[in-house]
Design a protein around this motif. Structure first.
Motif, short mmCIF file in Angstrom:
data_model
loop_
_atom_site.label_atom_id
_atom_site.label_comp_id
_atom_site.label_asym_id
_atom_site.label_seq_id
_atom_site.Cartn_x
_atom_site.Cartn_y
_atom_site.Cartn_z
N GLU A 13 0.86 -1.19 0.00
CA GLU A 13 0.00 0.00 0.00
C GLU A 13 0.89 1.23 0.00
O GLU A 13 1.83 1.32 0.80
N ILE A 14 0.60 2.17 -0.89
CA ILE A 14 1.38 3.40 -1.01
C ILE A 14 0.48 4.57 -0.67
O ILE A 14 -0.57 4.76 -1.31
N THR A 15 0.86 5.36 0.32
CA THR A 15 0.08 6.53 0.72
C THR A 15 0.91 7.78 0.43
O THR A 15 1.92 8.03 1.09
N PRO A 16 0.49 8.58 -0.56
CA PRO A 16 1.28 9.76 -0.91
C PRO A 16 1.02 10.92 0.05
O PRO A 16 -0.01 10.98 0.72
N ASP A 21 -3.58 23.62 -1.33
CA ASP A 21 -3.56 25.07 -1.18
C ASP A 21 -4.88 25.62 -1.72
O ASP A 21 -5.80 24.86 -2.00
N ASP A 22 -4.96 26.92 -1.88
CA ASP A 22 -6.24 27.49 -2.28
C ASP A 22 -6.60 27.20 -3.73
O ASP A 22 -7.70 27.51 -4.19
N ARG A 23 -5.70 26.61 -4.48
CA ARG A 23 -5.99 26.22 -5.87
C ARG A 23 -6.48 24.78 -5.97
O ARG A 23 -7.06 24.38 -6.98
N GLY A 24 -6.18 23.98 -4.95
CA GLY A 24 -6.50 22.55 -4.99
C GLY A 24 -5.44 21.78 -4.24
O GLY A 24 -5.16 22.08 -3.08
N LEU A 25 -4.81 20.81 -4.90
CA LEU A 25 -3.74 20.07 -4.25
C LEU A 25 -2.78 19.50 -5.28
O LEU A 25 -3.08 19.42 -6.46
N PHE A 26 -1.61 19.09 -4.76
CA PHE A 26 -0.59 18.42 -5.58
C PHE A 26 -0.11 17.21 -4.80
O PHE A 26 0.03 17.26 -3.58
N THR A 27 0.14 16.12 -5.51
CA THR A 27 0.72 14.94 -4.86
C THR A 27 1.53 14.15 -5.86
O THR A 27 1.26 14.16 -7.07
N GLU A 28 2.57 13.49 -5.37
CA GLU A 28 3.34 12.54 -6.17
C GLU A 28 2.72 11.16 -5.94
O GLU A 28 2.92 10.55 -4.88
N TRP A 29 1.97 10.66 -6.90
CA TRP A 29 1.27 9.40 -6.70
C TRP A 29 2.11 8.19 -7.10
O TRP A 29 1.76 7.05 -6.76
#
Length: 201
Positions: A13-16, A21-29
């Motif tokens: 299981e990988i949890t990024p 922020d106020d624009r939305g979000l960013f993640t390294e999936w």
């Protein structure tokens, strides 16, 4: 990014980490280097797949002949599914057992499924979108399935999924015991030997 091995060996299981922020979000999936650290060898990508499913849709239990089989890195950009990893490797200490992870567009987890393991999911939402990267291209002559309703495996589907919707291919697939008797299930020894060959690359 946190990586945790599931109760089925060679699945994770990988949890990024999400950065809102106020624009939305960013993640390294997906991070090939972090996954390689956990698994012991790189995931060489050959194909990317995407499915969109009605609530209650069940896809699986699917697997491919080893070698080379097909390792999978599975995530859900929209909606929610319960993702199942089933150990179908004859001789494995967890043969016939399974583990599951909720994949959704909230926690944005992913699951890594090694070659030789069975994979299945059930959609919990309408239009559940599953994206998966795989280590080899689709080869229909090497693809197999096990009926996801098989009583010997006894997958537990959440009540919010509703009545399961299966394809004829999956309902016609054999159960685990029949599949074992037919001789097309992978073995624990063959899987371990294949993983070792990847570690040496």
């Amino acid at each position: 990014m946190q990586i945790r091995e599931l109760s089925i060996p060679d699945s994770y299981e990988i949890t990024p980490k999400q950065h809102p922020d106020d624009r939305g979000l960013f993640t390294e999936w997906y991070r090939f280097d972090r996954l390689e650290e956990a698994v012991g060898h790189p995931l060489e990508l050959r194909q990317g797949n995407l499915s969109v499913s009605k609530r209650g849709s069940v896809r699986g239990i699917h697997f491919a002949d080893i070698p080379p089989s097909q390792a999978k890195y599975v995530t859900v950009p929209h909606g929610a599914v319960v993702d199942y990893v089933v150990d179908i490797r004859i001789g494995s200490p967890t043969f016939g057992l399974w583990d599951s992870v909720l994949l959704d567009d909230v926690d944005r987890r992913a699951v890594y499924v090694a070659e030789g393991l069975g994979h299945c999911f059930v959609a919990l939402t309408e239009g559940a979108t599953v994206s998966y990267l795989v280590s080899d291209t689709y080869n229909p002559g090497r693809e197999h399935g096990i009926n996801p309703l098989d009583a010997d495996i006894a997958l537990v589907f959440p009540p919010e999924a509703g009545d399961p919707i299966l394809s004829p291919k999956d309902t016609d697939a054999p159960g685990l015991i029949e599949a074992r008797g037919s001789g097309f299930l992978p073995t624990w020894d063959a899987a371990r030997a294949f993983y070792a060959s990847l570690d040496e690359k």
